[in-house]
Design an enzyme around this catalytic site. Structure first.
Site, short mmCIF file in Angstrom:
data_model
loop_
_atom_site.label_atom_id
_atom_site.label_comp_id
_atom_site.label_asym_id
_atom_site.label_seq_id
_atom_site.Cartn_x
_atom_site.Cartn_y
_atom_site.Cartn_z
N SER A 70 1.64 3.22 -0.15
CA SER A 70 2.84 3.52 -0.89
C SER A 70 3.07 2.63 -2.11
CB SER A 70 4.06 3.38 0.02
OG SER A 70 4.22 2.04 0.45
N SER A 96 -0.30 0.08 2.91
CA SER A 96 0.28 0.32 1.59
C SER A 96 -0.07 -0.69 0.50
CB SER A 96 1.80 0.39 1.69
OG SER A 96 2.16 1.68 2.08
N LYS A 152 7.35 -4.33 -6.30
CA LYS A 152 7.61 -3.02 -5.67
C LYS A 152 9.12 -2.82 -5.53
CE LYS A 152 6.06 -0.43 -1.54
NZ LYS A 152 5.22 -0.53 -0.32
N1 GLN Z 1 0.50 5.45 4.44
C1 GLN Z 1 1.19 4.86 5.52
C2 GLN Z 1 2.45 5.63 5.81
O1 GLN Z 1 2.68 6.58 5.18
C3 GLN Z 1 1.44 3.42 5.28
C4 GLN Z 1 2.60 3.16 4.43
C5 GLN Z 1 2.90 1.71 4.28
O2 GLN Z 1 2.06 0.85 4.60
N2 GLN Z 1 4.10 1.40 3.85
O3 GLN Z 1 3.20 5.27 6.65
#
Ligand code: GLN
Length: 483
Positions: free
Chosen positions: A151, A175, A76
């Protein structure tokens, strides 16, 4: 490409394939698919091929190799690899090059893995669809009109489309697990502190955790086994006790007889797609056949998890992202500005997309004097209650099972203009981060249509039980596919 670490390792050792062939095959897949899928922000073609050649020379000499040597891994683009860009999929870091390796990268390098490149994400890991990337959305390999989740959507898609065997992602509120669920991959978020966060571009430091994506559970176990452990560079990383270490052979056997798993009724609410519900029911039936006992449990503060997360997380985001000021890193409007205030304002306005801006404002507000106690202070209290819910439940059961997401992959564009509906994507995953416990998403056995994942959670540092339970389903899948 073989689909598991052990299989690829064996074919290297038995000279059934070479590292060069493996890397070339992946690069060919990337060339063919990634114009559409957009999983990668950068592909390390030359470096990967060079590394493969070195490994092949070693194999040709008959030297022995480690299990992870030559395993193709994507990372990532929020995790630093020295000498490569680390953009967090943000304009503000578009030209930033990492000056050191994250601890997880150092550890994987030592094992001789081959890094294939960096993968796309929602800007600074804020989102659940990978549409918030400054470099365009990633598409779901199963249906390219749909999102891969987020994400870490680029990571999930790279594995799902065989553009890497493993990917390393991060999970602050879901994410890793949610994109795993939407792409039919396995995604593991370890216990907070099990894996060092050093070299991960911070989103919400008290919730962030690094973990792997893979095609199967055993692969995630092999990766966790390497990347975990105390790190002097991350004060929140934990020394693992002997009984917290992984016993790989026992995970492989997946003897789950007698384990007790809780079904939290707060997670089986109206609004879950019927296909998701029935896919989870099937998993529960399979577990029962293996001797797992199920009991209904209560996590009474579940409904407060998303609102609590959307106070604590932006508070931390607003402080973590203060460092991107146009002076120290990345994009700078210094030349065009009259004074320091203007450098800050212009650089940040130009560099950040809408979602980081929204969260920075929200976070600044909840931390501001006069509001701090009623928002941030309150949220921290509720977090403690959510944590206590889990502590209570884990007195009765070894693990908890839930869907990972209430539905399958949604269409690109469907939620991007509605932040609240996007935030609700985290409904089944954020409590895990708030409680600091580990969670894994594993594909269900349903083969029809779009991928559906189920989530298992255990108490802190009980990844052994988590992975053993998870692998029991992989073993069934494997047996079915080979019959
Ligand atoms: N979807 C969640 C957010 O937008 C989690 C994102 C993540 O785990 N980095 O914060």
């Amino acid at each position: 490409m073989a689909i598991s670490i052990e299989e690829l390792h064996k074919s290297y050792k038995d000279s059934k394939t070479t590292a060069t062939e493996t890397v070339k095959e992946i690069i060919a897949t990337i060339d063919a698919e990634d114009k559409t899928i957009n999983a990668y922000t950068e592909v390390f073609t030359d470096e990967a091929l060079k590394q493969a050649e070195l490994l092949d020379a070693k194999l040709a000499k008959g030297e022995s190799i480690g299990l992870l040597e030559g395993i193709p891994i994507s990372v990532k683009d929020a995790i630093l690899i020295e000498g490569h860009k680390a953009t967090a999929s943000s304009r503000i870091l578009e030209d930033y090059t990492a000056t050191y390796d994250a601890t997880v990268i150092q550890k994987l390098k030592k094992e001789g893995v081959i890094f294939m490149g960096k993968t796309n994400l929602d800007e600074f890991a804020m989102g659940a669809s990978t549409e918030n990337s400054a470099f365009g959305p990633t598409r779901n390999p199963t249906d390219t009109n749909r999102v891969p989740g987020g994400s870490s959507g680029g990571s999930a898609a790279s594995v799902a489309a065989n553009m890497a065997m493993i990917s390393i992602g991060s999970d602050t509120g879901g994410s890793i697990r949610q994109p795993a669920s939407l792409t039919g991959t396995v995604g593991l978020k370890p216990t907070y502190g099990r894996v060092s966060r050093f070299g991960l571009i911070a989103m919400a430091s008290s919730l962030d955790q690094i973990g792997p994506f893979a095609h199967n559970v055993m692969d995630t176990a092999h990766i966790l086994n390497i990347i975990e452990g105390k790190d002097s560079m991350d004060a929140t990383s934990a020394e693992l006790a002997a009984n917290q270490l992984l016993d790989i052979e026992s995970i492989r056997k997946a003897d789950v007889k007698g384990l007790k798993v809780g079904i939290p009724k707060e997670y089986f609410i109206d609004g879950i797609d019927t296909e998701v519900k029935s896919a989870i029911d099937e998993i529960i039936e399979e577990y029962k056949k293996l001797g797992v006992e199920f009991v209904e449990v209560n996590l009474p503060h579940t409904q407060y998890a998303v609102p609590t997360y959307y106070i604590i997380m932006p508070a931390e985001v607003s402080t973590n992202l203060a460092r991107f000021d146009g002076i120290r890193y990345g994009l700078s409007e210094l030349e065009q500005s009259q004074d320091l205030q203007e450098v800050y304002k212009a650089s940040r306005a130009k560099g950040f997309g809408n979602e980081p801006l929204r969260r920075i404002m929200l976070g600044t507000y909840v931390l501001s004097s006069g509001y701090y106690e009623s928002y941030y202070g309150k949220a921290k209290q509720v977090q403690a209650m959510i944590r206590q819910d889990f502590t209570n439940v884990f007195k009765q059961v070894d693990a908890i099972i839930t869907p990972t997401s209430p539905h399958t992959a949604f269409a690109i564009g469907e939620k991007v203009n509605n932040p609240v509906s996007m935030y609700l994507e985290d409904i089944f995953t954020v409590a895990t981060n708030l409680a600091g416990i580990p969670g894994i998403s594993v594909p269900t056995l349903s083969n029809a249509g779009l991928p559906i994942g189920f989530q298992l959670m255990t108490n802190h540092f009980q990844e052994q039980t988590l992975l053993t339970l998870a692998n029991a389903i992989d073993n069934i899948r494997y047996a079915r596919n080979n019959n």
